[in-house]
Scaffold this motif. Structure first.
Motif, PDB file in Angstrom:
ATOM      1  N   ASN A 136      27.309  36.319  26.732  1.00  0.00           N
ATOM      2  CA  ASN A 136      27.113  37.618  27.379  1.00  0.00           C
ATOM      3  C   ASN A 136      26.365  38.611  26.486  1.00  0.00           C
ATOM      4  N   LEU A 137      26.219  38.279  25.222  1.00  0.00           N
ATOM      5  CA  LEU A 137      25.618  39.215  24.271  1.00  0.00           C
ATOM      6  C   LEU A 137      24.347  38.663  23.632  1.00  0.00           C
ATOM      7  N   LYS A 138      23.556  37.926  24.408  1.00  0.00           N
ATOM      8  CA  LYS A 138      22.336  37.311  23.864  1.00  0.00           C
ATOM      9  C   LYS A 138      21.402  38.312  23.194  1.00  0.00           C
ATOM     10  N   PRO A 139      21.113  39.467  23.812  1.00  0.00           N
ATOM     11  CA  PRO A 139      20.193  40.400  23.132  1.00  0.00           C
ATOM     12  C   PRO A 139      20.712  40.830  21.754  1.00  0.00           C
ATOM     13  N   ARG A 140      21.990  41.146  21.676  1.00  0.00           N
ATOM     14  CA  ARG A 140      22.569  41.553  20.386  1.00  0.00           C
ATOM     15  C   ARG A 140      22.488  40.412  19.383  1.00  0.00           C
ATOM     16  N   ARG A 141      22.842  39.207  19.810  1.00  0.00           N
ATOM     17  CA  ARG A 141      22.836  38.069  18.897  1.00  0.00           C
ATOM     18  C   ARG A 141      21.423  37.757  18.409  1.00  0.00           C
ATOM     19  N   ASN A 142      20.436  37.897  19.281  1.00  0.00           N
ATOM     20  CA  ASN A 142      19.059  37.664  18.850  1.00  0.00           C
ATOM     21  C   ASN A 142      18.613  38.717  17.839  1.00  0.00           C
ATOM     22  N   GLU A 143      19.024  39.965  18.041  1.00  0.00           N
ATOM     23  CA  GLU A 143      18.680  41.014  17.068  1.00  0.00           C
ATOM     24  C   GLU A 143      19.369  40.769  15.729  1.00  0.00           C
ATOM     25  N   GLU A 144      20.630  40.303  15.780  1.00  0.00           N
ATOM     26  CA  GLU A 144      21.337  39.989  14.533  1.00  0.00           C
ATOM     27  C   GLU A 144      20.636  38.839  13.800  1.00  0.00           C
ATOM     28  N   ALA A 145      20.246  37.810  14.539  1.00  0.00           N
ATOM     29  CA  ALA A 145      19.564  36.667  13.927  1.00  0.00           C
ATOM     30  C   ALA A 145      18.223  37.092  13.326  1.00  0.00           C
ATOM     31  N   THR A 146      17.507  37.956  14.029  1.00  0.00           N
ATOM     32  CA  THR A 146      16.235  38.459  13.504  1.00  0.00           C
ATOM     33  C   THR A 146      16.465  39.257  12.227  1.00  0.00           C
ATOM     34  N   LEU A 147      17.500  40.087  12.214  1.00  0.00           N
ATOM     35  CA  LEU A 147      17.834  40.852  11.009  1.00  0.00           C
ATOM     36  C   LEU A 147      18.206  39.906   9.872  1.00  0.00           C
ATOM     37  N   PHE A 148      18.959  38.857  10.177  1.00  0.00           N
ATOM     38  CA  PHE A 148      19.366  37.891   9.158  1.00  0.00           C
ATOM     39  C   PHE A 148      18.146  37.261   8.483  1.00  0.00           C
ATOM     40  N   CYS A 149      17.101  37.014   9.253  1.00  0.00           N
ATOM     41  CA  CYS A 149      15.891  36.355   8.736  1.00  0.00           C
ATOM     42  C   CYS A 149      14.910  37.314   8.059  1.00  0.00           C
ATOM     43  N   LYS A 150      15.153  38.602   8.167  1.00  0.00           N
ATOM     44  CA  LYS A 150      14.215  39.597   7.624  1.00  0.00           C
ATOM     45  C   LYS A 150      13.981  39.364   6.126  1.00  0.00           C
ATOM     46  N   GLY A 151      12.699  39.276   5.771  1.00  0.00           N
ATOM     47  CA  GLY A 151      12.329  39.102   4.377  1.00  0.00           C
ATOM     48  C   GLY A 151      12.413  37.671   3.868  1.00  0.00           C
ATOM     49  N   MET A 152      12.837  36.745   4.721  1.00  0.00           N
ATOM     50  CA  MET A 152      12.944  35.345   4.308  1.00  0.00           C
ATOM     51  C   MET A 152      11.671  34.601   4.682  1.00  0.00           C
ATOM     52  N   LYS A 153      11.495  33.410   4.136  1.00  0.00           N
ATOM     53  CA  LYS A 153      10.319  32.600   4.461  1.00  0.00           C
ATOM     54  C   LYS A 153      10.446  31.974   5.848  1.00  0.00           C
ATOM     55  N   TYR A 154      11.666  31.739   6.300  1.00  0.00           N
ATOM     56  CA  TYR A 154      11.876  31.229   7.659  1.00  0.00           C
ATOM     57  C   TYR A 154      12.004  32.415   8.603  1.00  0.00           C
ATOM     58  N   THR A 155      11.883  32.152   9.893  1.00  0.00           N
ATOM     59  CA  THR A 155      11.960  33.218  10.894  1.00  0.00           C
ATOM     60  C   THR A 155      12.979  32.851  11.964  1.00  0.00           C
ATOM     61  N   HIS A 156      13.250  33.802  12.810  1.00  0.00           N
ATOM     62  CA  HIS A 156      14.135  33.558  13.954  1.00  0.00           C
ATOM     63  C   HIS A 156      13.264  33.155  15.142  1.00  0.00           C
ATOM     64  N   LYS A 157      12.751  31.933  15.073  1.00  0.00           N
ATOM     65  CA  LYS A 157      11.828  31.484  16.117  1.00  0.00           C
ATOM     66  C   LYS A 157      12.516  30.786  17.268  1.00  0.00           C
ATOM     67  N   TYR A 158      13.792  30.452  17.123  1.00  0.00           N
ATOM     68  CA  TYR A 158      14.541  29.817  18.206  1.00  0.00           C
ATOM     69  C   TYR A 158      15.573  30.820  18.721  1.00  0.00           C
ATOM     70  N   PRO A 159      15.370  31.390  19.901  1.00  0.00           N
ATOM     71  CA  PRO A 159      16.359  32.335  20.426  1.00  0.00           C
ATOM     72  C   PRO A 159      17.747  31.687  20.489  1.00  0.00           C
ATOM     73  N   VAL A 160      18.781  32.504  20.404  1.00  0.00           N
ATOM     74  CA  VAL A 160      20.138  31.973  20.480  1.00  0.00           C
ATOM     75  C   VAL A 160      20.311  31.226  21.809  1.00  0.00           C
ATOM     76  N   TYR A 161      21.126  30.191  21.756  1.00  0.00           N
ATOM     77  CA  TYR A 161      21.409  29.329  22.905  1.00  0.00           C
ATOM     78  C   TYR A 161      20.207  28.550  23.412  1.00  0.00           C
ATOM     79  N   SER A 162      19.156  28.421  22.600  1.00  0.00           N
ATOM     80  CA  SER A 162      17.989  27.653  23.046  1.00  0.00           C
ATOM     81  C   SER A 162      17.985  26.239  22.463  1.00  0.00           C
ATOM     82  N   LEU A 163      18.918  25.953  21.569  1.00  0.00           N
ATOM     83  CA  LEU A 163      18.961  24.615  20.955  1.00  0.00           C
ATOM     84  C   LEU A 163      20.126  23.801  21.460  1.00  0.00           C
TER      85      LEU A 163
END
Length: 192
Positions: free
Chosen positions: A165-192
């Motif tokens: 129910n909170l996909k937008p929030r979780r995607n923003e959290e994942a994007t924040l988690f990846c900030k400044g890293m060499k990897y990115t948040h290229k797979y939206p939550v629940y897409s794998l």
């Protein structure tokens, strides 16, 4: 164990998704809440996503012997936010990371937001544990292979796939988690 404080990025993300009200309201489960998602009690249930009447708020305050009623002051809301986020901050700081690994501020903030919303138990899910056990998730100096970058992106997506129910929030959290890293948040939550 780390010794981080909640940064602006994490605080802003939490506040954005929690919403804000100086008046008591029923949260999505009907529990009385105030400020930025401060749970007053789980012993009473009201109309979901709706403000309590002044009588309901006063009766609740009286029955729980609270030193406040609705509406609360901005200062009280700020105090609740600081107290409530402190629990999530402690839970994330208490995590045991692989030897030599440490969070970035963005990684820490993203996990605090997840924990604030989902409770400390979310840090014990298999997907979060798998992500945190992978040393390349953390700041790393040196070459990282494309396959490793992809693995990190997948681990982050799975770890933040918590509460459909909170996909937008979780995607923003994942994007924040990846900030400044060499990897990115290229797979939206629940897409794998």
């Amino acid at each position: 164990m780390s010794n981080f404080s909640l940064g602006t990025g994490g605080a802003d993300l939490i506040k954005k998704h929690e919403g804000f009200s100086l008046k008591f309201y029923g949260d999505p489960k009907g529990y009385p809440t105030v400020g930025w998602g401060h749970l007053i009690t789980k012993t009473k249930v009201y109309t979901k996503n709706s403000l309590l009447t002044q009588k309901e708020a006063d009766d609740l305050s009286k029955s729980l012997k609270l030193d406040y009623t609705s509406p609360i002051s901005q200062s009280k809301a700020n105090t609740f936010f600081t107290e409530d986020t402190a629990k999530a901050v402690k839970a994330v700081n208490d995590l045991v990371l692989p030897k030599g690994c440490q969070f970035t501020q963005s990684q820490f903030d993203a996990l605090v937001s997840l924990t604030f919303n989902g409770g400390p138990g979310v840090l014990k899910t298999d997907d979060v544990k798998a992500m945190l056990a992978h040393a390349l998730i953390f700041p790393f100096i040196g070459p990282i292979l494309p396959d490793d970058l992809d693995t990190c992106s997948k681990l982050v997506s799975k770890a933040f796939s918590y509460d459909r129910n909170l996909k937008p929030r979780r995607n923003e959290e994942a994007t924040l988690f990846c900030k400044g890293m060499k990897y990115t948040h290229k797979y939206p939550v629940y897409s794998l």
